[in-house]
Design a protein around this motif. Structure first.
Motif, PDB file in Angstrom:
ATOM      1  N   ALA A 151     -27.862  20.260  43.806  1.00 58.14           N
ATOM      2  CA  ALA A 151     -29.138  19.845  43.224  1.00 58.14           C
ATOM      3  C   ALA A 151     -30.319  20.553  43.890  1.00 58.14           C
ATOM      4  O   ALA A 151     -30.435  20.578  45.115  1.00 58.14           O
ATOM      5  CB  ALA A 151     -29.304  18.336  43.337  1.00 58.14           C
ATOM      6  N   GLY A 152     -31.150  21.157  43.054  1.00 55.83           N
ATOM      7  CA  GLY A 152     -32.348  21.835  43.536  1.00 55.83           C
ATOM      8  C   GLY A 152     -32.083  23.152  44.238  1.00 55.83           C
ATOM      9  O   GLY A 152     -33.013  23.768  44.758  1.00 55.83           O
ATOM     10  N   ILE A 209     -37.475  34.915  38.939  1.00 50.14           N
ATOM     11  CA  ILE A 209     -38.712  34.371  38.379  1.00 50.14           C
ATOM     12  C   ILE A 209     -39.311  33.393  39.386  1.00 50.14           C
ATOM     13  O   ILE A 209     -38.591  32.802  40.189  1.00 50.14           O
ATOM     14  CB  ILE A 209     -38.493  33.664  37.020  1.00 50.14           C
ATOM     15  N   THR A 210     -40.601  33.241  39.334  1.00 48.64           N
ATOM     16  CA  THR A 210     -41.299  32.227  40.116  1.00 48.64           C
ATOM     17  C   THR A 210     -41.940  31.280  39.123  1.00 48.64           C
ATOM     18  O   THR A 210     -42.611  31.721  38.180  1.00 48.64           O
ATOM     19  CB  THR A 210     -42.363  32.860  41.030  1.00 48.64           C
ATOM     20  N   VAL A 211     -41.700  29.991  39.327  1.00 49.37           N
ATOM     21  CA  VAL A 211     -42.178  28.989  38.375  1.00 49.37           C
ATOM     22  C   VAL A 211     -43.045  27.953  39.073  1.00 49.37           C
ATOM     23  O   VAL A 211     -42.896  27.704  40.271  1.00 49.37           O
ATOM     24  CB  VAL A 211     -40.997  28.297  37.649  1.00 49.37           C
ATOM     25  N   ASP A 212     -43.922  27.372  38.303  1.00 52.23           N
ATOM     26  CA  ASP A 212     -44.779  26.298  38.779  1.00 52.23           C
ATOM     27  C   ASP A 212     -44.072  24.982  38.474  1.00 52.23           C
ATOM     28  O   ASP A 212     -44.361  24.313  37.474  1.00 52.23           O
ATOM     29  CB  ASP A 212     -46.139  26.370  38.081  1.00 52.23           C
ATOM     30  N   ALA A 213     -43.090  24.664  39.324  1.00 56.01           N
ATOM     31  CA  ALA A 213     -42.289  23.455  39.149  1.00 56.01           C
ATOM     32  C   ALA A 213     -41.530  23.206  40.446  1.00 56.01           C
ATOM     33  O   ALA A 213     -41.408  24.098  41.284  1.00 56.01           O
ATOM     34  CB  ALA A 213     -41.304  23.626  37.988  1.00 56.01           C
ATOM     35  N   THR A 214     -40.986  22.015  40.578  1.00 54.21           N
ATOM     36  CA  THR A 214     -40.184  21.703  41.762  1.00 54.21           C
ATOM     37  C   THR A 214     -38.802  22.360  41.629  1.00 54.21           C
ATOM     38  O   THR A 214     -38.344  22.653  40.517  1.00 54.21           O
ATOM     39  CB  THR A 214     -39.984  20.186  41.903  1.00 54.21           C
ATOM     40  N   PRO A 215     -38.123  22.565  42.753  1.00 52.01           N
ATOM     41  CA  PRO A 215     -36.753  23.079  42.682  1.00 52.01           C
ATOM     42  C   PRO A 215     -35.838  22.173  41.845  1.00 52.01           C
ATOM     43  O   PRO A 215     -34.980  22.669  41.102  1.00 52.01           O
ATOM     44  CB  PRO A 215     -36.309  23.123  44.151  1.00 52.01           C
ATOM     45  N   ALA A 268     -45.673  30.893  46.514  1.00 50.79           N
ATOM     46  CA  ALA A 268     -46.130  31.027  45.129  1.00 50.79           C
ATOM     47  C   ALA A 268     -45.540  29.977  44.200  1.00 50.79           C
ATOM     48  O   ALA A 268     -45.974  29.833  43.067  1.00 50.79           O
ATOM     49  CB  ALA A 268     -45.801  32.424  44.606  1.00 50.79           C
ATOM     50  N   GLY A 269     -44.527  29.250  44.653  1.00 48.91           N
ATOM     51  CA  GLY A 269     -43.876  28.249  43.810  1.00 48.91           C
ATOM     52  C   GLY A 269     -42.376  28.255  44.031  1.00 48.91           C
ATOM     53  O   GLY A 269     -41.890  28.698  45.070  1.00 48.91           O
ATOM     54  N   THR A 270     -41.661  27.781  43.066  1.00 44.13           N
ATOM     55  CA  THR A 270     -40.201  27.772  43.133  1.00 44.13           C
ATOM     56  C   THR A 270     -39.676  29.084  42.574  1.00 44.13           C
ATOM     57  O   THR A 270     -40.116  29.527  41.515  1.00 44.13           O
ATOM     58  CB  THR A 270     -39.632  26.580  42.337  1.00 44.13           C
ATOM     59  N   THR A 271     -38.749  29.700  43.287  1.00 42.51           N
ATOM     60  CA  THR A 271     -38.127  30.931  42.801  1.00 42.51           C
ATOM     61  C   THR A 271     -36.732  30.622  42.286  1.00 42.51           C
ATOM     62  O   THR A 271     -36.008  29.793  42.846  1.00 42.51           O
ATOM     63  CB  THR A 271     -38.024  32.012  43.893  1.00 42.51           C
ATOM     64  N   VAL A 296     -21.894  33.709  36.534  1.00 39.35           N
ATOM     65  CA  VAL A 296     -23.331  33.611  36.313  1.00 39.35           C
ATOM     66  C   VAL A 296     -23.865  32.634  37.361  1.00 39.35           C
ATOM     67  O   VAL A 296     -23.376  31.510  37.464  1.00 39.35           O
ATOM     68  CB  VAL A 296     -23.626  33.120  34.876  1.00 39.35           C
ATOM     69  N   ARG A 297     -24.837  33.083  38.153  1.00 39.23           N
ATOM     70  CA  ARG A 297     -25.315  32.286  39.288  1.00 39.23           C
ATOM     71  C   ARG A 297     -26.842  32.182  39.281  1.00 39.23           C
ATOM     72  O   ARG A 297     -27.539  33.152  39.013  1.00 39.23           O
ATOM     73  CB  ARG A 297     -24.855  32.947  40.588  1.00 39.23           C
ATOM     74  N   PHE A 298     -27.320  31.000  39.625  1.00 40.39           N
ATOM     75  CA  PHE A 298     -28.749  30.735  39.788  1.00 40.39           C
ATOM     76  C   PHE A 298     -28.963  30.199  41.197  1.00 40.39           C
ATOM     77  O   PHE A 298     -28.380  29.182  41.570  1.00 40.39           O
ATOM     78  CB  PHE A 298     -29.237  29.673  38.794  1.00 40.39           C
ATOM     79  N   GLU A 299     -29.790  30.877  41.986  1.00 41.50           N
ATOM     80  CA  GLU A 299     -30.154  30.422  43.325  1.00 41.50           C
ATOM     81  C   GLU A 299     -31.617  29.999  43.274  1.00 41.50           C
ATOM     82  O   GLU A 299     -32.471  30.776  42.827  1.00 41.50           O
ATOM     83  CB  GLU A 299     -29.957  31.532  44.355  1.00 41.50           C
ATOM     84  N   ILE A 300     -31.894  28.794  43.711  1.00 39.05           N
ATOM     85  CA  ILE A 300     -33.228  28.211  43.620  1.00 39.05           C
ATOM     86  C   ILE A 300     -33.794  28.054  45.029  1.00 39.05           C
ATOM     87  O   ILE A 300     -33.110  27.554  45.927  1.00 39.05           O
ATOM     88  CB  ILE A 300     -33.169  26.837  42.920  1.00 39.05           C
ATOM     89  N   GLY A 301     -35.026  28.494  45.222  1.00 35.26           N
ATOM     90  CA  GLY A 301     -35.661  28.373  46.529  1.00 35.26           C
ATOM     91  C   GLY A 301     -37.148  28.114  46.379  1.00 35.26           C
ATOM     92  O   GLY A 301     -37.689  28.088  45.274  1.00 35.26           O
ATOM     93  N   GLU A 302     -37.798  27.924  47.507  1.00 32.29           N
ATOM     94  CA  GLU A 302     -39.232  27.686  47.499  1.00 32.29           C
ATOM     95  C   GLU A 302     -39.954  28.830  48.200  1.00 32.29           C
ATOM     96  O   GLU A 302     -39.434  29.417  49.145  1.00 32.29           O
ATOM     97  CB  GLU A 302     -39.554  26.373  48.202  1.00 32.29           C
ATOM     98  N   SER A 303     -41.134  29.153  47.688  1.00 33.82           N
ATOM     99  CA  SER A 303     -41.981  30.165  48.314  1.00 33.82           C
ATOM    100  C   SER A 303     -43.419  29.672  48.236  1.00 33.82           C
ATOM    101  O   SER A 303     -43.695  28.650  47.606  1.00 33.82           O
ATOM    102  CB  SER A 303     -41.828  31.510  47.592  1.00 33.82           C
TER     103      SER A 303
END
Length: 172
Positions: free
Chosen positions: A62-63, A9-15, A98-101, A89-96
């Motif tokens: 964090a982030g 997903i891409t979100v309009d928020a900070t990592p 378009a926003g935060t992925t 279960v894993r969540f990888e957070i990055g920036e693009s």
């Protein structure tokens, strides 16, 4: 060759905001008991009569990263009730641009396991819908139940203890 279930997903928020929301499991998935704020923390998620899973937090950056080992599970709707045991279960957070992925992966949930169709559909609903909304607005749509299905804090603690006892080899 099978691949693990993944949703991005891409979100309009900070990592950091995405990281904080992911770690607030009750806000987007459903009621839990336990804690999710440090490596080694354990929690239990329950849908009465259908599913429970025990998790241990194995990675927190964090982030950037959140990962949980499934230390015990019971899926009432398939033959191998403990099919999730030992998966991650894993969540990888990055920036693009378009926003935060946020890339969600359930390592071990492949199209070769019985739960794949039902579980991937549920994860898709929670990650693409509830978690995305929770990150962006602070309001998710976690699974909620009441009446005869509602569990007390004591019920959750009993299930949490049961998961730890049933799969001691994974939690030690």
């Amino acid at each position: 060759m099978s691949t693990d279930y993944t949703a991005t997903i891409t979100v309009d928020a900070t990592p950091q905001r995405a990281f904080d929301a992911i770690s607030d499991v009750s806000g987007w998935w459903g009621r839990i008991t336990g804690t999710t704020t440090a490596v080694g923390d354990e929690f239990v998620y329950v849908v009465p009569g259908l599913h429970y899973s025990g998790f241990r937090v194995t990675e927190l950056e964090a982030g950037r990263t959140v990962a949980w080992l499934v230390t015990g599970s019971y899926l009432d709707f398939i033959a191998d009730k403990q099919e999730w045991n030992g998966s991650t279960v894993r969540f990888e957070i990055g920036e693009s641009e378009a926003g935060t992925t946020v890339t969600f992966t359930h390592e071990g949930l492949t199209d070769e396991v019985e739960c794949y169709d039902t579980c991937s559909n549920a994860w898709s609903m929670f990650v693409r819908g509830s978690l995305k909304a929770f990150i962006e607005t602070g309001v998710g749509t976690p699974y909620d139940f009441g009446g005869d299905e509602e569990l007390s804090a004591d019920d959750h603690e009993h299930l949490h203890e049961g998961v730890r006892e049933a799969v001691g080899t994974l939690t030690d």
